[in-house]
Design a protein around this motif. Structure first.
Motif, short mmCIF file in Angstrom:
data_model
loop_
_atom_site.label_atom_id
_atom_site.label_comp_id
_atom_site.label_asym_id
_atom_site.label_seq_id
_atom_site.Cartn_x
_atom_site.Cartn_y
_atom_site.Cartn_z
N UNK A 150 0.82 -1.22 0.00
CA UNK A 150 0.00 0.00 0.00
C UNK A 150 0.85 1.26 0.00
N UNK A 151 2.13 1.14 0.35
CA UNK A 151 2.98 2.33 0.42
C UNK A 151 3.50 2.79 -0.93
N UNK A 152 3.73 1.85 -1.82
CA UNK A 152 4.39 2.22 -3.07
C UNK A 152 3.60 1.85 -4.32
N UNK A 153 2.37 1.40 -4.16
CA UNK A 153 1.57 1.04 -5.32
C UNK A 153 0.27 1.84 -5.34
N UNK A 154 -0.51 1.64 -6.39
CA UNK A 154 -1.78 2.36 -6.52
C UNK A 154 -2.96 1.55 -5.97
N UNK A 155 -2.69 0.47 -5.27
CA UNK A 155 -3.75 -0.39 -4.74
C UNK A 155 -4.64 0.40 -3.79
N UNK A 156 -5.95 0.29 -4.01
CA UNK A 156 -6.93 0.93 -3.12
C UNK A 156 -7.42 -0.05 -2.06
N UNK A 157 -7.72 -1.28 -2.46
CA UNK A 157 -8.10 -2.32 -1.50
C UNK A 157 -7.43 -3.63 -1.90
#
Length: 310
Positions: A150-157
């Motif tokens: 979650x820190x370095x990607x565009x993942x929302x969930x």
């Protein structure tokens, strides 16, 4: 005679800054006090984590960890370095989050990192419903067993097994699942009736879950059972297809397996025995996005899709 301070030499100051991969490996290992858990968090091997940390120790000429047979602990130098590295990485994370958040706020895309079988069994059948409710939003789904960063990607969930402690993340239980042996009906006709009969069959394994079959056999009181053979595959859909073709017996994810087309016909559960061991699948999101309406809509849709799939 002019004396030039080393700090003024181009590139000199950068020599004290190790590669980011090494810093991340050190921070994870130091925080978890485990090379294995650090490797899992970063989707690396424990030997890769050890290599990065040995590189840091060689660069600075100090020991950062005291390595035991089954555990590691920080040295005084390691504790001092962790205090500063953690602050530096947190600053970088905040900067990255600000950039990603700015982009997300202006975007109509939502990114989901989901377990492959959960994707096919729950999310894909429910996609038409999502598009009908939210025509302006576009979903990008990554089906993977890797933990979402979650820190370095565009993942929302993210949709994952297990609840690992992570600062800034919210874990919401979606469904409890158990391993259920399944096979082609032909194997049942050939005499596969009880768990003991697995000694005549090939066990189909998922490469990322090597302990799944041993755990199930232990619950069935068959820890020492030796099957006819083993088949290792890298995805749940491939495992299920192999089982449908009569190549062996695999462990499916109950109750979600019931949503697979052909379950009960091309794929059946041969045993009455049902183990007690279970795992929980969680919906993971950032706590800072708790009031994001788009994330709220995504969460509601996923939870309703799970309820229909049970």
């Amino acid at each position: 005679m002019n004396i030039i301070h080393p700090a003024h030499v181009p590139g000199y100051a950068l020599r004290a800054i190790p590669p980011l991969t090494a810093l991340l490996a050190f921070e994870r290992a130091a925080t978890q006090l485990s090379f294995r858990r650090a490797a899992r968090d970063l989707s690396l091997s424990p030997s890769a984590i050890s290599h990065q940390i040995r590189g840091l120790e060689a660069q600075f000429g100090v020991k950062l960890f005291v390595r035991g047979a089954r555990s590691v602990r920080l040295t005084a130098d390691g504790e001092r370095y962790l205090a500063k590295v953690a602050v530096a990485l947190a600053t970088l994370q905040d900067a990255g989050r600000d950039m990603l958040q700015h982009r997300r706020d202006a975007s109509s895309e939502l990114w989901i990192s989901s377990l492959p079988f959960f994707t096919s069994a729950v999310l894909l059948p429910a996609l038409p419903d999502f598009k009908r409710r939210h025509p302006a939003l576009t979903l990008r789904i990554e089906a993977t067993h890797q933990y979402a960063d979650f820190n370095s990607s565009r993942v929302d969930v993210a949709i994952r097994y297990g609840r690992e402690h992570s600062t800034g993340l919210k874990f919401e239980p979606l469904v409890t699942v158990k391993g259920l042996p399944v096979c082609a009906p032909a194997l049942v006709k050939q005499g596969l009736r009880t768990p003991e009969d697995l000694s005549r069959e090939v066990l189909i394994h998922l490469t990322t879950q090597p302990r799944a079959w041993p755990a199930w056999l232990k619950e069935a009181g068959l820890s020492h059972l030796v099957p006819r053979g083993h088949l290792w595959l890298d995805s749940v859909p491939a495992m299920l297809e192999a089982a449908e073709h009569g190549l062996g017996v695999t462990l499916a994810m109950a109750p979600l397996i019931k949503t697979r087309p052909g379950y009960g016909k091309r794929l059946v559960a041969p045993f009455a025995f049902e183990g007690a061991y279970h795992e929980t699948i969680y919906l993971v999101s950032r706590t800072e996005q708790a009031r994001d309406r788009r994330i709220g809509a995504l969460r509601k849709w996923i939870m309703e899709a799970v309820a229909r799939a049970k």
